[in-house]
Design a protein around this motif. Structure first.
Motif, short mmCIF file in Angstrom:
data_model
loop_
_atom_site.label_atom_id
_atom_site.label_comp_id
_atom_site.label_asym_id
_atom_site.label_seq_id
_atom_site.Cartn_x
_atom_site.Cartn_y
_atom_site.Cartn_z
N PHE A 69 -14.77 -39.99 -27.38
CA PHE A 69 -14.59 -41.27 -27.01
C PHE A 69 -13.27 -41.75 -26.56
N MET A 70 -12.18 -41.29 -26.90
CA MET A 70 -11.13 -41.55 -26.50
C MET A 70 -10.88 -40.63 -24.79
N ASP A 71 -10.58 -41.81 -23.89
CA ASP A 71 -10.34 -41.86 -21.73
C ASP A 71 -9.07 -42.86 -21.54
N GLN A 72 -8.72 -41.67 -21.46
CA GLN A 72 -6.75 -41.65 -20.90
C GLN A 72 -7.24 -42.83 -19.86
N ASN A 73 -7.83 -43.10 -19.05
CA ASN A 73 -8.43 -43.97 -17.85
C ASN A 73 -9.58 -44.89 -18.31
N GLY A 105 -16.54 -45.50 -24.76
CA GLY A 105 -15.79 -45.05 -25.29
C GLY A 105 -14.49 -45.49 -24.87
N GLY A 106 -14.60 -46.62 -23.53
CA GLY A 106 -13.58 -46.73 -22.68
C GLY A 106 -12.99 -48.38 -23.66
N ILE A 107 -13.95 -48.77 -24.09
CA ILE A 107 -13.39 -49.39 -24.97
C ILE A 107 -12.35 -49.70 -26.20
N LEU A 108 -13.57 -48.37 -27.42
CA LEU A 108 -12.77 -47.41 -28.07
C LEU A 108 -11.62 -47.66 -27.55
N LEU A 113 -5.56 -46.25 -27.80
CA LEU A 113 -4.82 -46.34 -26.89
C LEU A 113 -3.93 -47.39 -26.49
N GLY A 114 -4.37 -48.05 -26.23
CA GLY A 114 -3.36 -49.46 -25.57
C GLY A 114 -2.88 -49.78 -27.36
N GLY A 115 -3.03 -49.74 -28.64
CA GLY A 115 -2.72 -50.51 -29.49
C GLY A 115 -1.67 -49.67 -29.93
N MET A 116 -1.16 -48.55 -29.34
CA MET A 116 -0.44 -47.71 -29.82
C MET A 116 1.06 -48.31 -28.72
N ILE A 130 -14.77 -55.74 -32.01
CA ILE A 130 -14.70 -54.58 -31.40
C ILE A 130 -15.48 -53.19 -31.76
N PHE A 131 -14.36 -52.73 -33.02
CA PHE A 131 -14.77 -51.26 -33.25
C PHE A 131 -16.05 -51.65 -33.75
N TYR A 132 -16.38 -52.41 -35.09
CA TYR A 132 -17.39 -52.73 -35.36
C TYR A 132 -18.84 -52.27 -35.06
N ARG A 133 -19.20 -53.37 -33.82
CA ARG A 133 -20.10 -53.44 -33.14
C ARG A 133 -19.92 -52.37 -32.29
N ALA A 134 -19.26 -51.82 -31.68
CA ALA A 134 -18.97 -50.63 -30.97
C ALA A 134 -19.61 -49.38 -31.24
N LEU A 135 -19.10 -48.40 -32.55
CA LEU A 135 -19.52 -47.62 -33.96
C LEU A 135 -20.70 -48.53 -34.49
N LEU A 136 -20.96 -49.37 -34.14
CA LEU A 136 -23.03 -49.89 -34.41
C LEU A 136 -23.42 -49.34 -33.56
N LYS A 137 -22.96 -50.09 -32.26
CA LYS A 137 -23.97 -49.60 -31.34
C LYS A 137 -24.42 -47.90 -31.03
#
Length: 156
Positions: A69-73, A105-108, A113-116, A130-137
Motif C-alpha cells: 500500500f505504501m507509495d512515496q508518490n 494505498g495513496g490515502i494510507l 508516511l506523512g505522519g512521520m 481513515i485507517f479503519y475504512r480503508a482497511l475494511l474496503k
C-alpha cells in the motif's frame, strides 16, 4: 496498475490485507478516540511536552509501512482524484474498487508516511476512521474477487 488483471491485483494485495486484519477491531474501537497522551515531567520540572502514541497504533503503522500500500508518490493520487480533505478521502475510499486499490494505498500512505514528519496525521487517521475504512474496503474488495479472509491473528 492499469495493465494488471484483477487476479494479479488480488494476489498482490491479499497477503498484506491479511497481515493487517488483526488491527481492524482495534481501529474500530478507537475511532474518534484519542490515541495519544502528552508526556510531562514529574516534580514540576520544566520540560517540553511531547505526544506518546498508543503501542498498538505504532505496531499497526510499522506493519502498514512495510506493505504494498505504501507509495512515496501519494501526492499524485491526491491531485489526480482532487482529494482535498478527509471527507474527500472517505468518499474515495467508498468508491474504490479492484482497479483503484492504488487510491487506498495513496490515502494510507499519506497518513502513514506523512505522519512521520507531521505526527498529528496518525491521530487524525484514527479519529476520522481513515485507517479503519480503508482497511475494511480493501478487505471487502479482496473478498469480492477471491475467498473470504479469515482474521488469522485474532483480535489484538
Amino acid at each position: 496498475m492499469e495493465k494488471m488483471g484483477r487476479d494479479e491485483i488480488v494476489a498482490m494485495y491479499k497477503p498484506d490485507v491479511e497481515r493487517l486484519l488483526p488491527y481492524l477491531s482495534w481501529l474500530a474501537d478507537k475511532s474518534g478516540a484519542d490515541v495519544t497522551k502528552s508526556y510531562e515531567a514529574e516534580d514540576n520540572k520544566k520540560t517540553l511536552a511531547f505526544p506518546v502514541y498508543d503501542g498498538t497504533l505504532l505496531a499497526f503503522l510499522n506493519e502498514l509501512g512495510s506493505t504494498v500500500f505504501m507509495d512515496q508518490n501519494y501526492r499524485y493520487i491526491y491531485s489526480r482524484y482532487r482529494i482535498r480533505d478527509y471527507k474527500d478521502e472517505l468518499a474515495q475510499i467508498e468508491k474504490a474498487d479492484i482497479m483503484s486499490m492504488d487510491v487506498l494505498g495513496g490515502i494510507l500512505s499519506k497518513y502513514t508516511l506523512g505522519g512521520m514528519t507531521k505526527a498529528c496525521l496518525w491521530t487524525e487517521g484514527v479519529e476520522h476512521q481513515i485507517f479503519y475504512r480503508a482497511l475494511l474496503k480493501a478487505k471487502s474488495i479482496i473478498e469480492f474477487w477471491d475467498v473470504p479472509l479469515e482474521n488469522a491473528g485474532g483480535d489484538l
